[in-house]
Design a protein around this motif. Structure first.
Motif, PDB file in Angstrom:
ATOM      1  N   LYS A   1      44.516  39.298  37.828  1.00 49.13           N
ATOM      2  CA  LYS A   1      43.148  39.059  38.307  1.00 49.13           C
ATOM      3  C   LYS A   1      42.681  40.163  39.245  1.00 49.13           C
ATOM      4  O   LYS A   1      41.537  40.639  39.145  1.00 49.13           O
ATOM      5  CB  LYS A   1      43.097  37.704  39.021  1.00 49.13           C
ATOM      6  CG  LYS A   1      41.735  37.340  39.577  1.00 49.13           C
ATOM      7  CD  LYS A   1      41.781  36.034  40.343  1.00 49.13           C
ATOM      8  CE  LYS A   1      42.497  36.173  41.670  1.00 49.13           C
ATOM      9  NZ  LYS A   1      42.419  34.930  42.486  1.00 49.13           N
ATOM     10  N   VAL A   2      43.569  40.583  40.143  1.00 49.60           N
ATOM     11  CA  VAL A   2      43.194  41.592  41.125  1.00 49.60           C
ATOM     12  C   VAL A   2      43.000  42.960  40.482  1.00 49.60           C
ATOM     13  O   VAL A   2      42.040  43.685  40.790  1.00 49.60           O
ATOM     14  CB  VAL A   2      44.262  41.665  42.241  1.00 49.60           C
ATOM     15  CG1 VAL A   2      43.991  42.844  43.163  1.00 49.60           C
ATOM     16  CG2 VAL A   2      44.304  40.361  43.027  1.00 49.60           C
ATOM     17  N   LEU A   3      43.891  43.345  39.584  1.00 51.64           N
ATOM     18  CA  LEU A   3      43.856  44.693  39.008  1.00 51.64           C
ATOM     19  C   LEU A   3      42.857  44.842  37.871  1.00 51.64           C
ATOM     20  O   LEU A   3      42.220  45.898  37.724  1.00 51.64           O
ATOM     21  CB  LEU A   3      45.254  45.084  38.509  1.00 51.64           C
ATOM     22  CG  LEU A   3      46.342  45.253  39.568  1.00 51.64           C
ATOM     23  CD1 LEU A   3      47.661  45.640  38.917  1.00 51.64           C
ATOM     24  CD2 LEU A   3      45.935  46.301  40.601  1.00 51.64           C
ATOM     25  N   HIS A   4      42.706  43.808  37.055  1.00 52.14           N
ATOM     26  CA  HIS A   4      41.893  43.955  35.840  1.00 52.14           C
ATOM     27  C   HIS A   4      40.756  42.954  35.729  1.00 52.14           C
ATOM     28  O   HIS A   4      39.964  43.038  34.788  1.00 52.14           O
ATOM     29  CB  HIS A   4      42.787  43.811  34.597  1.00 52.14           C
ATOM     30  CG  HIS A   4      43.941  44.767  34.568  1.00 52.14           C
ATOM     31  ND1 HIS A   4      43.798  46.111  34.280  1.00 52.14           N
ATOM     32  CD2 HIS A   4      45.273  44.568  34.793  1.00 52.14           C
ATOM     33  CE1 HIS A   4      44.983  46.706  34.324  1.00 52.14           C
ATOM     34  NE2 HIS A   4      45.897  45.794  34.634  1.00 52.14           N
ATOM     35  N   GLY A   5      40.687  42.005  36.656  1.00 57.04           N
ATOM     36  CA  GLY A   5      39.671  40.956  36.553  1.00 57.04           C
ATOM     37  C   GLY A   5      38.269  41.467  36.805  1.00 57.04           C
ATOM     38  O   GLY A   5      38.054  42.522  37.407  1.00 57.04           O
ATOM     39  N   GLY A   6      37.297  40.723  36.326  1.00 58.81           N
ATOM     40  CA  GLY A   6      35.898  41.064  36.509  1.00 58.81           C
ATOM     41  C   GLY A   6      35.017  39.956  35.976  1.00 58.81           C
ATOM     42  O   GLY A   6      35.499  38.934  35.479  1.00 58.81           O
ATOM     43  N   LEU A   7      33.710  40.181  36.075  1.00 59.72           N
ATOM     44  CA  LEU A   7      32.767  39.145  35.664  1.00 59.72           C
ATOM     45  C   LEU A   7      31.683  39.640  34.722  1.00 59.72           C
ATOM     46  O   LEU A   7      31.093  38.848  33.994  1.00 59.72           O
ATOM     47  CB  LEU A   7      32.097  38.523  36.902  1.00 59.72           C
ATOM     48  CG  LEU A   7      33.026  37.748  37.840  1.00 59.72           C
ATOM     49  CD1 LEU A   7      32.303  37.429  39.139  1.00 59.72           C
ATOM     50  CD2 LEU A   7      33.498  36.474  37.174  1.00 59.72           C
ATOM     51  N   MET A   8      31.391  40.926  34.742  1.00 62.67           N
ATOM     52  CA  MET A   8      30.311  41.468  33.917  1.00 62.67           C
ATOM     53  C   MET A   8      30.897  42.229  32.737  1.00 62.67           C
ATOM     54  O   MET A   8      31.632  43.202  32.903  1.00 62.67           O
ATOM     55  CB  MET A   8      29.425  42.401  34.746  1.00 62.67           C
ATOM     56  CG  MET A   8      28.879  41.751  36.016  1.00 62.67           C
ATOM     57  SD  MET A   8      27.861  40.299  35.724  1.00 62.67           S
ATOM     58  CE  MET A   8      26.400  41.075  35.028  1.00 62.67           C
ATOM     59  N   PRO A   9      30.614  41.799  31.502  1.00 60.14           N
ATOM     60  CA  PRO A   9      31.189  42.455  30.321  1.00 60.14           C
ATOM     61  C   PRO A   9      30.596  43.840  30.079  1.00 60.14           C
ATOM     62  O   PRO A   9      29.443  44.118  30.435  1.00 60.14           O
ATOM     63  CB  PRO A   9      30.821  41.495  29.186  1.00 60.14           C
ATOM     64  CG  PRO A   9      29.595  40.784  29.669  1.00 60.14           C
ATOM     65  CD  PRO A   9      29.742  40.668  31.155  1.00 60.14           C
ATOM     66  N   THR A  10      31.383  44.707  29.469  1.00 64.30           N
ATOM     67  CA  THR A  10      30.946  46.045  29.071  1.00 64.30           C
ATOM     68  C   THR A  10      31.291  46.268  27.610  1.00 64.30           C
ATOM     69  O   THR A  10      32.044  45.499  26.997  1.00 64.30           O
ATOM     70  CB  THR A  10      31.624  47.134  29.931  1.00 64.30           C
ATOM     71  OG1 THR A  10      33.045  47.090  29.706  1.00 64.30           O
ATOM     72  CG2 THR A  10      31.339  46.916  31.415  1.00 64.30           C
TER      73      THR A  10
END
Length: 443
Positions: free
Chosen positions: A286-295
Motif C-alpha cells: 500500500k505504501v510503495l505502490h498504492g494510489g487512488l487515481m487511475p492512469t
C-alpha cells in the motif's frame, strides 16, 4: 455541573504542577503506533512562548527525547489487552527517557476514539442593565444542562464557541460589554468513560501520572491548520489506522468533532485478503505502490507479490497496479462517504470557509489530495504539522500531528471557561465577608 467544574479544575492544577517541574512526556496512543515526546519547559518571553493560566508567564518548549514503537494490545483507540498495552507504553517511555536523560513522572495523553460525540449546548441569564462581569459568565456556565448522570460517558473537552450579549452574537470575551442578558454556547466532547479508566489504569501500572488529556482530532487540528483557516471555517480530517475523525473549526474554536471506526488498517486488510499475503507485506504494498487515481499505464505496470515459503524461481506472482487500485479505492470511498454524511449533518455549508485539510498517516496515500477534492467537491490540502524546537525530522510528518498538537496545547488551560467562578462557589466567601463586617461593627 458542579462535579464537572471541580474535575476540570483538578486536572488544571495537575497540569500546572507538571509544567512547573520542567520536564513532561507527551504520549500518543494509537492503533498502529505509540509515540512519545519528552519536552523540556523553560520560562521565556521569546517568539516561541505560550501563556499558561492566569499568570500569563511565557514558556518555551523544546523536545529533548522522542521514541516510537509498534502498538500492541490496542484496537480502535481502546485497550483490549492490558499487559500488551503496558509493555508498549513502557518500551516507548524508556527509550524516550534514555534519549532525554531524565526520569519521566507526568504524562499528557492523546488518542483517537471511535466513540467520541460532540454536542452544542447553550444557557443564558438576565440581569439589570450594566457591564458584564466574570461572575455573570460563571453564572451562565453553571446553568448549562449537561446530561452526564449515567456515568457511561466522560466529558473530555467543554469549549466555549460563542458568547452573546442582548442577542448580539460573536463575542469571545464579553466582560466589560454593557447589556442585560448573557448567553453562552459550549461544545461538549465526550467519550465512553471505560476507555479513559483503562488508559489511566495502564499508565498507573507503568508508574506514570496522568497530568492532562486531549482527544487527537482536536489537537491534530491545532498543529495542522493555519490561523486564517481556523478563523473562517475549516474541516480537519485525521485519517488514522483504525479511526478516521473529523473536526470543524470556526473563529479559532472547535465547534464540531466526530469519528468513524474505519481507517488505514482496513485498507491494508483488504489488500491482504485480496492477494493472500501477510499484513506487513500488504502494508508495504500500500505504501510503495498504492494510489487512488487511475492512469493509462496501470494495466501495464506489474507489481511482484512476496511469497512466504515458496520456491524462489517458480512460484513468483505478479499483479497489475490497476488491480491494486481496484482493491484500495472502494474502501477509501467508503471512508469518505461516511465522513461526507457527517459533514452534511454538521451545517458546515453555512461557514464562510470551505476548505478541507487532511492529516494523519492515511494522508500520505498517493493521490489522496486529488481524490478528496473530487469526492467532497471542496478545496483540499495535505497538512504538514507545525515545527517544534528539537523535533527530530523523522517525527515531523502527518502521522505525528496529534502529539505535536498536544505540545502546542500544553501551555493552555484545559478549558478556559472554567476560570470563571460559579455563584455557588462564592457562597462561602460571602459568609466570611459578612462575619468580618459584623465583627468590625460590634467590636
Amino acid at each position: 455541573m458542579r462535579k464537572l467544574l471541580q474535575s476540570q479544575r483538578q486536572l488544571r492544577q495537575k497540569r500546572l504542577l507538571a509544567i512547573k517541574k520542567g520536564t513532561v512526556a507527551l504520549l500518543d496512543i494509537g492503533t498502529s503506533k505509540v509515540m512519545c515526546l519528552v519536552v523540556s519547559i523553560t520560562e521565556s518571553n521569546q517568539i516561541n512562548s505560550f501563556s499558561i493560566g492566569k499568570s500569563q508567564s511565557g514558556v518555551t518548549f523544546r523536545v529533548i527525547g522522542a521514541s516510537t514503537t509498534k502498538s500492541r494490545g490496542i484496537r480502535n483507540g481502546e485497550i483490549y489487552e492490558m499487559r500488551e498495552a503496558e509493555s508498549a507504553i513502557r518500551t516507548v517511555i524508556q527509550r524516550a527517557q534514555k534519549m532525554a536523560g531524565c526520569l519521566i513522572e507526568n504524562v499528557f495523553l492523546t488518542f483517537s476514539s471511535g466513540t467520541q460525540k460532540s454536542n452544542l449546548i447553550s444557557s443564558s441569564i438576565d440581569f439589570t442593565q450594566r457591564e458584564v462581569t466574570g461572575l455573570d459568565i460563571g453564572h451562565a456556565l453553571s446553568k448549562l444542562n449537561i446530561a452526564n448522570d449515567d456515568l457511561k460517558t466522560e466529558i473530555i473537552h467543554a469549549l466555549p464557541v460563542n458568547f452573546s450579549v442582548d442577542d448580539k452574537h460573536g463575542y469571545m470575551d464579553p466582560r466589560g460589554i454593557s447589556g442585560s442578558k448573557v448567553a453562552v454556547d459550549v461544545n461538549i466532547v465526550s467519550i465512553q468513560s471505560d476507555i479513559i479508566k483503562n488508559m489511566v489504569t495502564c499508565l498507573n501500572k507503568c508508574d506514570l501520572s496522568l497530568a492532562g488529556i486531549a482527544l487527537a482530532p482536536y489537537v491534530s487540528g491545532q498543529s495542522s491548520l493555519l490561523e486564517d483557516e481556523m478563523e473562517l471555517g475549516v474541516v480537519c480530517i485525521d485519517l488514522g489506522a483504525a479511526n478516521s475523525s473529523m473536526s470543524i473549526f470556526f473563529r479559532k474554536n472547535l465547534i464540531f468533532s466526530e469519528s468513524i471506526r474505519i481507517g488505514g488498517n482496513h485498507i491494508t486488510g483488504d489488500i491482504m485478503q485480496a492477494f493472500q499475503i501477510s499484513f506487513l507485506a500488504a502494508e508495504r504494498l500500500k505504501v510503495l505502490h498504492g494510489g487512488l487515481m487511475p492512469t493509462n499505464s496501470d494495466d501495464r505496470e506489474t507489481i511482484e507479490l512476496p511469497e512466504t515459503g515458496a520456491d524462489f524461481y517458480t512460484d513468483r506472482r505478479t499483479i497489475t497496479k490497476s488491480e491494486l487500485l481496484g482493491v484500495i479505492r472502494p474502501r477509501v470511498e467508503e471512508i469518505f462517504d461516511s465522513l461526507r454524511n457527517i459533514l452534511d449533518m454538521s451545517d458546515f455549508e453555512f461557514l464562510p470557509g470551505q476548505k478541507i485539510v487532511l492529516t494523519g498517516g492515511g494522508s500520505k496515500l498517493a493521490n489522496i489530495l486529488d481524490f478528496t477534492s473530487m469526492f467532497l467537491g471542496k478545496p483540499t490540502r495535505v497538512a504538514v504539522p507545525m515545527r517544534i524546537q528539537g523535533l527530530p525530522a523523522s517525527a515531523h510528518g502527518p502521522e505525528a500531528a496529534a502529539v505535536i498538537g498536544l505540545a502546542l496545547n500544553l501551555a493552555q488551560p484545559q478549558d478556559e471557561i472554567w476560570d470563571f467562578k460559579a455563584p455557588f462557589e462564592h457562597e462561602g466567601d460571602e459568609l466570611i465577608r459578612r462575619t468580618w463586617r459584623w465583627v468590625k461593627s460590634n467590636w
